[in-house]
Design a protein around this motif. Structure first.
Motif, PDB file in Angstrom:
ATOM      1  N   TYR A  70       0.860  -1.191   0.000  1.00  0.00           N
ATOM      2  CA  TYR A  70       0.000   0.000   0.000  1.00  0.00           C
ATOM      3  C   TYR A  70       0.895   1.238   0.000  1.00  0.00           C
ATOM      4  O   TYR A  70       0.964   1.982   0.974  1.00  0.00           O
ATOM      5  N   PRO A  71       1.632   1.477  -1.085  1.00  0.00           N
ATOM      6  CA  PRO A  71       2.618   2.564  -1.093  1.00  0.00           C
ATOM      7  C   PRO A  71       1.984   3.950  -1.181  1.00  0.00           C
ATOM      8  O   PRO A  71       0.982   4.150  -1.869  1.00  0.00           O
ATOM      9  N   GLU A  72       2.596   4.891  -0.467  1.00  0.00           N
ATOM     10  CA  GLU A  72       2.182   6.295  -0.557  1.00  0.00           C
ATOM     11  C   GLU A  72       3.259   7.104  -1.255  1.00  0.00           C
ATOM     12  O   GLU A  72       4.447   7.000  -0.912  1.00  0.00           O
ATOM     13  N   THR A  73       2.870   7.910  -2.213  1.00  0.00           N
ATOM     14  CA  THR A  73       3.789   8.862  -2.827  1.00  0.00           C
ATOM     15  C   THR A  73       3.862  10.092  -1.913  1.00  0.00           C
ATOM     16  O   THR A  73       2.882  10.820  -1.755  1.00  0.00           O
ATOM     17  N   LYS A  74       5.010  10.321  -1.311  1.00  0.00           N
ATOM     18  CA  LYS A  74       5.183  11.430  -0.378  1.00  0.00           C
ATOM     19  C   LYS A  74       5.663  12.677  -1.116  1.00  0.00           C
ATOM     20  O   LYS A  74       6.603  12.622  -1.901  1.00  0.00           O
ATOM     21  N   HIS A  75       4.989  13.792  -0.858  1.00  0.00           N
ATOM     22  CA  HIS A  75       5.380  15.082  -1.436  1.00  0.00           C
ATOM     23  C   HIS A  75       5.588  15.011  -2.948  1.00  0.00           C
ATOM     24  O   HIS A  75       6.650  15.405  -3.469  1.00  0.00           O
ATOM     25  N   PRO A  76       4.611  14.506  -3.692  1.00  0.00           N
ATOM     26  CA  PRO A  76       4.829  14.315  -5.131  1.00  0.00           C
ATOM     27  C   PRO A  76       5.121  15.598  -5.897  1.00  0.00           C
ATOM     28  O   PRO A  76       5.943  15.587  -6.822  1.00  0.00           O
ATOM     29  N   THR A  77       4.471  16.713  -5.554  1.00  0.00           N
ATOM     30  CA  THR A  77       4.751  17.970  -6.251  1.00  0.00           C
ATOM     31  C   THR A  77       6.195  18.395  -6.021  1.00  0.00           C
ATOM     32  O   THR A  77       6.897  18.821  -6.949  1.00  0.00           O
ATOM     33  N   SER A  79       9.259  18.678  -8.758  1.00  0.00           N
ATOM     34  CA  SER A  79       9.913  19.971  -8.981  1.00  0.00           C
ATOM     35  C   SER A  79      11.430  19.874  -8.998  1.00  0.00           C
ATOM     36  O   SER A  79      12.101  20.751  -9.552  1.00  0.00           O
ATOM     37  N   ILE A  80      11.989  18.824  -8.389  1.00  0.00           N
ATOM     38  CA  ILE A  80      13.446  18.677  -8.371  1.00  0.00           C
ATOM     39  C   ILE A  80      13.917  17.585  -9.332  1.00  0.00           C
ATOM     40  O   ILE A  80      15.066  17.133  -9.264  1.00  0.00           O
ATOM     41  N   GLY A  81      13.025  17.161 -10.219  1.00  0.00           N
ATOM     42  CA  GLY A  81      13.405  16.198 -11.244  1.00  0.00           C
ATOM     43  C   GLY A  81      13.497  14.764 -10.778  1.00  0.00           C
ATOM     44  O   GLY A  81      14.148  13.940 -11.423  1.00  0.00           O
ATOM     45  N   LEU A  82      12.814  14.458  -9.666  1.00  0.00           N
ATOM     46  CA  LEU A  82      12.824  13.094  -9.129  1.00  0.00           C
ATOM     47  C   LEU A  82      11.391  12.603  -8.911  1.00  0.00           C
ATOM     48  O   LEU A  82      11.055  12.078  -7.847  1.00  0.00           O
ATOM     49  N   ALA A  83      10.555  12.766  -9.912  1.00  0.00           N
ATOM     50  CA  ALA A  83       9.149  12.362  -9.792  1.00  0.00           C
ATOM     51  C   ALA A  83       9.052  10.900  -9.363  1.00  0.00           C
ATOM     52  O   ALA A  83       9.817  10.035  -9.816  1.00  0.00           O
ATOM     53  N   LEU A  84       8.104  10.618  -8.487  1.00  0.00           N
ATOM     54  CA  LEU A  84       7.975   9.296  -7.885  1.00  0.00           C
ATOM     55  C   LEU A  84       7.166   8.318  -8.732  1.00  0.00           C
ATOM     56  O   LEU A  84       7.349   7.097  -8.639  1.00  0.00           O
TER      57      LEU A  84
END
Length: 340
Positions: A149-156, A160-165
């Motif tokens: 049940y993974p959560e994407t933390k702080h996706p925006t 913004s730093i080029g490390l989209a999850l």
């Protein structure tokens, strides 16, 4: 008694693993959660400098690792703005995976869970792949499918730093055979935009997380005036149902507390609690309802259930919730059927 959406037992989601018993987001916490009866284990995902997804509650890791004691990383301490808040510490995106693997996890709330400090310094930070590997091995050993049940933390922020999850998450899940609406996976986010985008790229179940205050950070960035309160209306839930299959809600959205920390009642002399219509409305929209977070310690429990965490589960199960996030999956793993 209200039934679950699919008329099945509610699922037990091990919140960051069995985090009441082991430091959170460690393979030891996940493994114990499975042994204690969890149906799903929950990794919060952040990124390393080299784009590897790892499990940490936050990308700032001074509260959950021994990074501050590593002199070789002193120069990486910095201050950043994360989702509008200034944070000072060490951040995963400034470390390679190899560097992060030299750190060891520690208990995040030692003042509450002093017994867990016994395990400080023993466990590495796990990658998403390592968590999946563990789940597959344990599922085979106990002949029971364990979901993730993974959560994407702080996706925006990470975008913004080029490390989209999202892309590495989907790539990892696909590579491990997780495909289709019935796969034992739920992908969750407190933001809306990344879930909407994910819904166009995958059939895996998506979960819109809903807090009892504030708004999704992508709404802040875009200038959208809506808040989480707007999303829990009947029309808001219908909108969520166009891109997600479930909502993950703060439990106070379903059973509010008064200013004294007691559950709200229908009247001063009435024993009946006064839940909102959120489960009924969500089920009407075709959405599952998963509730967070259940913990055994009195400091987290409503006054009504001090010393009786089982009673709190019984109440929420009677309201027809489809799942609960718990730090103590063994306490959650029984499913009472008595009307509270």
């Amino acid at each position: 008694m209200t039934t679950t959406l699919q008329d099945t037992s509610p699922i037990i989601i091990a919140h960051r693993g069995a985090s009441g018993y082991r430091p959170e987001h460690t393979l030891a916490a996940y493994e114990l959660a499975i042994a204690l009866g969890a149906d799903y284990i929950e990794p919060d995902l952040v990124s390393t400098k080299d784009g590897i997804l790892i499990a940490r509650h936050e990308n700032e890791i001074s509260e959950t690792t021994d990074v501050a004691s590593h002199a070789e990383f002193a120069h990486l301490q910095t201050t950043k703005i994360i989702d509008g808040e200034s944070k000072t510490g060490w951040f995963t995106e400034d470390f390679t995976l190899t560097e992060l693997k030299t750190l060891r996890a520690k208990e995040r709330i030692p003042q509450v869970r002093s017994q867990n400090t016994t395990y400080d310094g023993l466990f590495e930070i796990p990658t998403l792949q390592e968590i999946i590997d563990l789940v597959k091995v344990k599922s085979g050993e106990i002949n029971r499918t364990i979901g993730i049940y993974p959560e994407t933390k702080h996706p925006t922020y990470f975008q913004s730093i080029g490390l989209a999850l999202e892309a590495p998450l989907l790539a990892t899940l696909t590579a491990n055979g997780y495909q289709g609406a019935n796969a034992p996976v739920f992908i969750q986010s407190f933001e809306v935009g990344n879930l909407q985008d994910l819904s166009t790229k995958t059939d895996l179940p998506l979960v819109q997380l809903l807090n009892n205050s504030g708004k999704p950070y992508d709404f802040v960035v875009s200038g959208c005036e809506r808040t989480y309160t707007d999303l829990v209306t009947a029309s808001g839930l219908e909108e969520i149902a166009t891109y997600a299959q479930a909502i993950g809600i703060h439990k106070n959205l379903l059973v509010p507390r008064d200013n004294n920390g007691k559950l709200r009642r229908r009247g001063a002399a009435c024993r009946q609690i006064s839940p909102t219509s959120l489960v009924i409305d969500a089920h009407a929209a075709g959405l599952l309802v998963h509730v967070w977070t259940f913990r055994n310690e009195d400091c987290f429990l409503p006054l009504d259930f001090q010393g009786n965490p089982q009673g709190e589960y019984e109440l929420f199960f009677s309201l027809g919730v489809d799942g609960v996030f718990s730090d103590y999956p063994d306490t959650a793993a029984f499913h009472p059927t008595v009307q509270w």
